[in-house]
Design an enzyme around this catalytic site. Structure first.
Site, PDB file in Angstrom:
ATOM      1  N   ASP A 194       0.864  -1.182   0.000  1.00 58.95           N
ATOM      2  CA  ASP A 194       0.000   0.000   0.000  1.00 58.95           C
ATOM      3  C   ASP A 194       0.902   1.233   0.000  1.00 58.95           C
ATOM      4  O   ASP A 194       1.442   1.624   1.038  1.00 58.95           O
ATOM      5  CB  ASP A 194      -0.899   0.006   1.253  1.00 58.95           C
ATOM      6  CG  ASP A 194      -1.755   1.282   1.280  1.00 58.95           C
ATOM      7  OD1 ASP A 194      -2.654   1.380   2.138  1.00 58.95           O
ATOM      8  OD2 ASP A 194      -1.523   2.179   0.441  1.00 58.95           O
TER       9      ASP A 194
ATOM     10  N   HIS B  12      -5.492  11.716  13.507  1.00 60.35           N
ATOM     11  CA  HIS B  12      -6.474  11.605  12.423  1.00 60.35           C
ATOM     12  C   HIS B  12      -7.661  10.731  12.812  1.00 60.35           C
ATOM     13  O   HIS B  12      -8.710  10.794  12.165  1.00 60.35           O
ATOM     14  CB  HIS B  12      -5.829  11.004  11.173  1.00 60.35           C
ATOM     15  CG  HIS B  12      -4.756  11.850  10.588  1.00 60.35           C
ATOM     16  ND1 HIS B  12      -4.967  13.143  10.149  1.00 60.35           N
ATOM     17  CD2 HIS B  12      -3.436  11.606  10.389  1.00 60.35           C
ATOM     18  CE1 HIS B  12      -3.833  13.645   9.691  1.00 60.35           C
ATOM     19  NE2 HIS B  12      -2.888  12.745   9.830  1.00 60.35           N
TER      20      HIS B  12
ATOM     21  N   ASP C 286       2.365  18.718  13.738  1.00 58.29           N
ATOM     22  CA  ASP C 286       2.482  17.719  12.663  1.00 58.29           C
ATOM     23  C   ASP C 286       2.075  18.408  11.358  1.00 58.29           C
ATOM     24  O   ASP C 286       1.289  19.357  11.367  1.00 58.29           O
ATOM     25  CB  ASP C 286       1.509  16.567  12.978  1.00 58.29           C
ATOM     26  CG  ASP C 286       1.629  15.425  11.981  1.00 58.29           C
ATOM     27  OD1 ASP C 286       2.162  14.380  12.349  1.00 58.29           O
ATOM     28  OD2 ASP C 286       1.191  15.609  10.822  1.00 58.29           O
TER      29      ASP C 286
ATOM     30  N   HIS D 113       0.273  17.367   9.012  1.00 55.46           N
ATOM     31  CA  HIS D 113      -1.069  17.004   8.534  1.00 55.46           C
ATOM     32  C   HIS D 113      -2.125  17.583   9.492  1.00 55.46           C
ATOM     33  O   HIS D 113      -1.863  17.731  10.685  1.00 55.46           O
ATOM     34  CB  HIS D 113      -1.238  15.482   8.497  1.00 55.46           C
ATOM     35  CG  HIS D 113      -0.316  14.805   7.552  1.00 55.46           C
ATOM     36  ND1 HIS D 113       0.920  14.320   7.932  1.00 55.46           N
ATOM     37  CD2 HIS D 113      -0.432  14.550   6.225  1.00 55.46           C
ATOM     38  CE1 HIS D 113       1.523  13.771   6.878  1.00 55.46           C
ATOM     39  NE2 HIS D 113       0.735  13.905   5.828  1.00 55.46           N
TER      40      HIS D 113
ATOM     41  N   ASP E 200       6.893  15.387  10.775  1.00 50.91           N
ATOM     42  CA  ASP E 200       6.885  15.419   9.302  1.00 50.91           C
ATOM     43  C   ASP E 200       6.837  16.863   8.813  1.00 50.91           C
ATOM     44  O   ASP E 200       6.811  17.111   7.606  1.00 50.91           O
ATOM     45  CB  ASP E 200       5.719  14.588   8.751  1.00 50.91           C
ATOM     46  CG  ASP E 200       4.434  14.770   9.541  1.00 50.91           C
ATOM     47  OD1 ASP E 200       3.530  13.935   9.394  1.00 50.91           O
ATOM     48  OD2 ASP E 200       4.324  15.761  10.307  1.00 50.91           O
TER      49      ASP E 200
ATOM     50  N   ASP F   1      -6.113   5.440   4.130  1.00 50.61           N
ATOM     51  CA  ASP F   1      -4.677   5.607   4.400  1.00 50.61           C
ATOM     52  C   ASP F   1      -4.292   5.110   5.788  1.00 50.61           C
ATOM     53  O   ASP F   1      -3.682   5.839   6.577  1.00 50.61           O
ATOM     54  CB  ASP F   1      -4.275   7.080   4.239  1.00 50.61           C
ATOM     55  CG  ASP F   1      -4.200   7.470   2.764  1.00 50.61           C
ATOM     56  OD1 ASP F   1      -4.733   6.703   1.952  1.00 50.61           O
ATOM     57  OD2 ASP F   1      -3.631   8.512   2.427  1.00 50.61           O
TER      58      ASP F   1
END
Ligand SMILES: CC(O)(O)NCCCCN
Ligand SMILES: [Zn+2]
Length: 667
Positions: free
Chosen positions: A20, A135, A172, A174, A265, A92
Site C-alpha cells: 500500500d 487523524h 504535525d 497534517h 513530518d 490511508d
C-alpha cells in the site's frame, strides 16, 4: 522537577503486511531510531522513565464509539484477508494482528504522561508512540491512526485531573481532523493546527481544514487552523505563526495543561511535508510553549517519516524539555508571501474571538483576495514545474549544533550587604579592568559614585559577561546603584567589545541615551511613556498607554514586536533592564525572562536597581529555569490601548521582516 520519557519497544511490533504505497512510510524503525537517538545522546538517561500502560475501554470510549472499539477488538484474531477487508473501510491506514495492542499502549502512554505531569511527579514529558492518533475519529481509523491518543488524553485530563482548559498544539504537517471534530464545539479545549493544505489539494483534502473552520457554537474561536498553501515553509514561517497567532491566543486562553501532537513530518527532508524547517526549530517551538500552564507540557509523537530528521527533531524537543540552552537559529528570513497570506487570513478570522488579536488587519479587503488569486495561480505553476525536480533532490541540512549546559546556570553581582538568592552563584572575583577601562567608567558616569565599589561592580559585570560569552555561566542578574548608568556602561564599554549584537530590553521609562545607529545594539524599551518617534531602526520605544502593569498590552508587545524582532536580530547577548518604578508585575516579569531565554543561547543579563531588590526572588526563579506562573489577568482582558501596537508594527515591518503579518499590498 524532571522530564518524563515514555517508550516501549512493544510499540514497534506491528507493520504493513501488504502493498500500500500510502502506508509504506509508517514503519517500526520510526520509533526505534527516535529512542536510540535519545539513548546515544545521553538524553534518555536524564529523563524520568515512565512505563506505558494499556488504555482501558472506558478511556478509549472517552472519544471513540462502542461499535468502533468492538470492531478494532476483533482485529487480533483476523486472517490477513480479513485484516485487508477491515482496512478497506478506512483511508490511508492499515491494520495488523498486534496493532490493537499497540494502539492501547499508545493511548495509555499519553495518559501516563498526563498523570505524571498533572500530579507533579514531573514538570513535562514526551511519549514516543505508534500508532499515531490525531487523524482517528469517533468511529473511524485514518492516516495510520487507530485511537486518538491526544484527544483521549485531553478528555482524561479534564475528567480525572479537573483540568478546565486544555491547549492542544498540533505541529504535525497534517491536519488532525480527528482532534478538530472531537472538540470543535468545546470551549474548554483549544485546538491549534498548521498543516500542508495547498488549497485542499493535499491529504486529507478537507474543506474544513481551512483557516475559516474556527469551531462551532460555544466552541467558536477554539479551533485555529493555519493552512500552508505551499511547500518549502521555513523556520521564519513557523516562528511567525507562533508569535503572531498561536502564542497570543494561547496566553489569553491561559490553559491548565498543554498537549502537543508532536509530529515531525513538518521538518526538512520529510517526504510527506516537503517543508524546509530545520530540526532545531522544534527546540524553539517547545520552549515557546513551556511557560504556559506553569510548564505542564505533554508531547506525544504523531508523524515523522524521514528517520534522520525525525530522530534529530525528537532530540531537540526532549533536550528543551530538560531545560538545556536553545540553539541559535541562524539567518532567519522573512516569512514567504504564501505564509503571510495564511497568517493574515487566520488572524482576521480569529480576531473576533480573541481580544488580543482585536486589531489584526482584515483580510476581506480586495487586495488580499486579489493577492490570493495571484498566489494561487503562482502556486499552480510552481507546483507543476517543481513536481519532478522535488522528487529527485534529496534535502540536506546541517546537524543541529551541540547545546551545552554551562557549568554555572545563573550568577549574581550584588552589593556586599545584599543576600544572594538560592541557586545563584555570587560573583566576587572582579576582573582587573586595566586603567583605561577604569578611567572610562569613572568619568563616564561614576564620577558621583567614584567609589571603589562602583568600579568593583563593573569589573564583576565584565567578568559575568565574559563568562557568559565562554559559556561558563548561563545567565545572571546584577543589582546596581544606578541602573541607567550601568546600562550605558555595559553597552558602550563592556558589551560591545565582548559580543557582536546586544539586544537591550528596557522595561520602564528611564531616558536612555546612547547611539544605536550601528546595529551593534537593538534597544526595545517597553514603558508607559509616549516616547518621541523612535530614533532609527535600532531604538524601538513601545508605549503602553496603561503602563507596564497592563498585561494584555505587555503580552501583545512581547509576541507582536519583541520576540519577532529578537529572532530576526539574533543577538549574542540579551540585556534585560528593569527600570525602577516600571510597574511590571512579577508574573509578567518571570514570563519575560523565560521567553527571552530563546535568544543568545540563554545568555541573559538582568540589570536591576539595588532598591528594587524586591523582585530578586522571582527573577532568580526565572533565571534558574523554573516555569513562570500563569498570567491569570489575561482571562479578563481590559479594553486594550487600541491599535497603537498594530500601527507601530505596521510601521516597523519595512525594516523588520519578522514583524509582517499581512501580504505586501500592491505588488
Ligand atoms: C500521523 C500523520 O499525520 O503523520 N499521518 C499522516 C497520514 C498521511 C496519509 N496520506
Ligand atoms: Zn503527519
Amino acid at each position: 522537577m524532571g522530564t518524563a520519557l515514555i517508550y516501549d519497544e512493544e510499540m514497534t511490533k506491528y507493520k504493513l503486511l501488504w502493498v500500500d504505497p500510502a502506508c509504506k512510510i509508517e514503519v517500526p524503525e520510526r520509533l526505534s531510531v527516535s529512542y536510540e537517538a535519545l539513548v546515544r545522546t545521553g538524553l534518555s538517561d536524564r529523563c524520568v522513565s515512565v512505563p506505558p500502560r494499556e488504555a482501558s475501554d472506558a478511556e478509549i470510549l472517552l472519544v471513540h464509539s462502542e461499535e468502533y472499539l468492538e470492531g478494532v477488538k476483533k482485529t487480533p484474531h483476523m486472517t490477513l484477508e480479513d485484516l485487508k477487508e477491515f482496512t478497506l473501510q478506512y483511508g490511508d491506514v492499515y491494520f495488523h494482528p498486534n496493532i490493537y495492542h499497540c494502539a492501547k499502549l499508545a493511548a495509555g502512554s499519553a495518559l501516563q504522561l498526563v498523570d505524571s505531569v498533572m500530579t507533579g511527579k514531573v514538570r513535562n514529558g514526551m511519549a514516543l508512540v505508534r500508532p499515531p492518533g490525531h487523524h482517528s475519529m469517533r468511529s473511524a481509523a485514518s492516516g495510520f491512526c487507530v485511537f486518538n491518543n491526544v484527544a483521549i488524553a485531553a478528555r482524561y485530563a479534564k475528567q480525572k485531573h479537573g483540568a478546565e482548559r486544555v491547549l492542544i498544539v498540533d505541529w504535525d504537517i497534517h491536519h488532525g481532523q480527528g482532534v478538530q471534530y472531537c472538540f470543535e464545539d468545546d470551549p474548554s479545549v483549544l485546538y491549534f493546527s498548521w498543516h500542508r493544505y495547498e488549497r485542499q489539494k493535499f491529504w486529507p483534502n478537507l474543506r474544513e481544514s481551512d483557516y475559516d473552520s474556527v469551531g462551532k457554537g460555544s466552541g467558536a474561536g477554539f479551533n485555529v487552523n493555519v493552512p500552508w498553501n505551499e511547500v518549502g515553509m521555513e523556520n521564519s514561517d513557523y516562528l511567525s505563526v507562533f508569535c503572531h497567532v498561536l502564542l497570543p491566543v494561547a496566553y489569553e486562553f491561559c490553559p491548565d495543561l498543554v498537549l502537543v501532537c508532536a509530529g515531525f513530518d513538518s521538518a526538512i527532508g520529510d517526504p510527506e511535508g516537503e517543508m524546509c524547517a530545520t530540526p532545531d526549530i522544534f527546540a524553539h517551538l517547545t520552549h515557546l510553549l513551556m511557560n504556559l500552564a506553569g510548564g505542564k507540557l505533554c508531547a506525544v509523537l504523531e508523524g515523522g517519516y524521514n528517520l534522520t530528521s525525525l530522530a534529530q527533531s525528537v532530540c531537540q524537543t526532549v533536550q528543551t524539555l530538560l531545560g538545556d540552552p536553545l540553539p541559535q537559529l541562524a539567518n532567519l528570513r522573512s516569512p514567504c508571501e504564501s505564509a503571510l497570506e495564511s497568517l493574515q487570513c487566520v488572524r482576521s478570522v480569529q480576531r473576533r474571538y480573541w481580544s488580543i488579536l482585536k486589531h489584526a488587519a482584515d483580510s476581506a479587503t480586495t487586495d488580499v483576495s486579489n493577492k490570493r488569486i495571484k498566489l494561487a495561480k503562482a502556486e499552480e505553476e510552481k507546483a507543476e514545474t517543481a513536481e519532478d525536480e522535488r522528487s529527485q533532490e534529496e534535502k540536506v541540512w546541517p546537524e543541529p549544533a551541540e547545546r551545552l549546559r554551562p557549568p554555572v546556570c545563573s550568577a549574581s553581582v550584588l552589593p556586599d550587604d545584599a543576600a544572594c538568592p538560592d541557586g545563584l552563584k555570587r560573583l566576587v572575583s572582579s576582573k582587573d579592568l586595566g586603567p583605561l577601562l577604569v578611567s572610562r567608567i569613572r568619568n563616564r558616569s561614576m564620577e558621583d559614585a567614584g567609589d571603589a565599589d562602583g568600579v568593583a561592580t563593573f569589573s564583576r559585570l565584565y567578568t559575568l559577561i565574559e563568562k557568559m560569552r565562554t559559556n561558563e555561566i548561563g545567565n545572571g542578574v546584577a543589582l546596581v546603584p544606578d541602573v541607567a548608568a550601568a546600562v550605558e556602561c555595559v553597552v558602550q564599554d563592556l558589551g560591545s567589545d565582548l559580543v557582536s549584537r546586544v539586544l537591550v530590553v528596557c522595561v520602564g521609562k528611564e531616558e536612555l541615551n546612547y547611539a544605536t545607529a550601528d546595529g551593534k545594539m537593538l534597544v526595545v524599551q517597553i514603558s508607559g511613556e509616549d516616547k518621541e518617534e523612535q530614533k532609527g531602526k535600532y531604538y524601538i520605544p513601545v508605549c503602553l498607554k496603561k503602563g507596564c502593569g497592563d498585561t494584555v498590552g505587555f503580552i501583545q508587545a512581547v509576541f507582536g514586536l519583541l520576540l519577532p524582532l529578537g529572532y530576526e536580530y539574533d543577538p549574542g547577548l540579551v540585556l534585560l533592564v528593569r527600570m525602577p518604578g516600571s510597574g511590571v508585575g512579577d508574573c509578567m516579569w518571570q514570563q519575560l525572562i523565560g521567553l527571552l531565554k530563546g535568544f543568545a543561547k540563554g545568555h541573559t543579563l538582568v540589570l536591576m536597581q539595588t532598591n528594587d531588590g524586591a523582585c530578586m526572588g522571582p527573577t532568580a526563579s526565572a533565571l534558574l529555569g523554573h516555569p513562570a506562573p500563569p498570567l491569570q489577568e489575561l482571562l479578563t482582558p481590559l479594553p486594550d490601548d487600541g491599535g497603537a501596537l498594530e500601527r507601530m508594527r505596521e510601521r516597523l515591518q519595512a525594516d523588520w521582516k519578522m514583524l509582517q503579518t499581512t501580504v505586501s499590498s500592491g505588488n
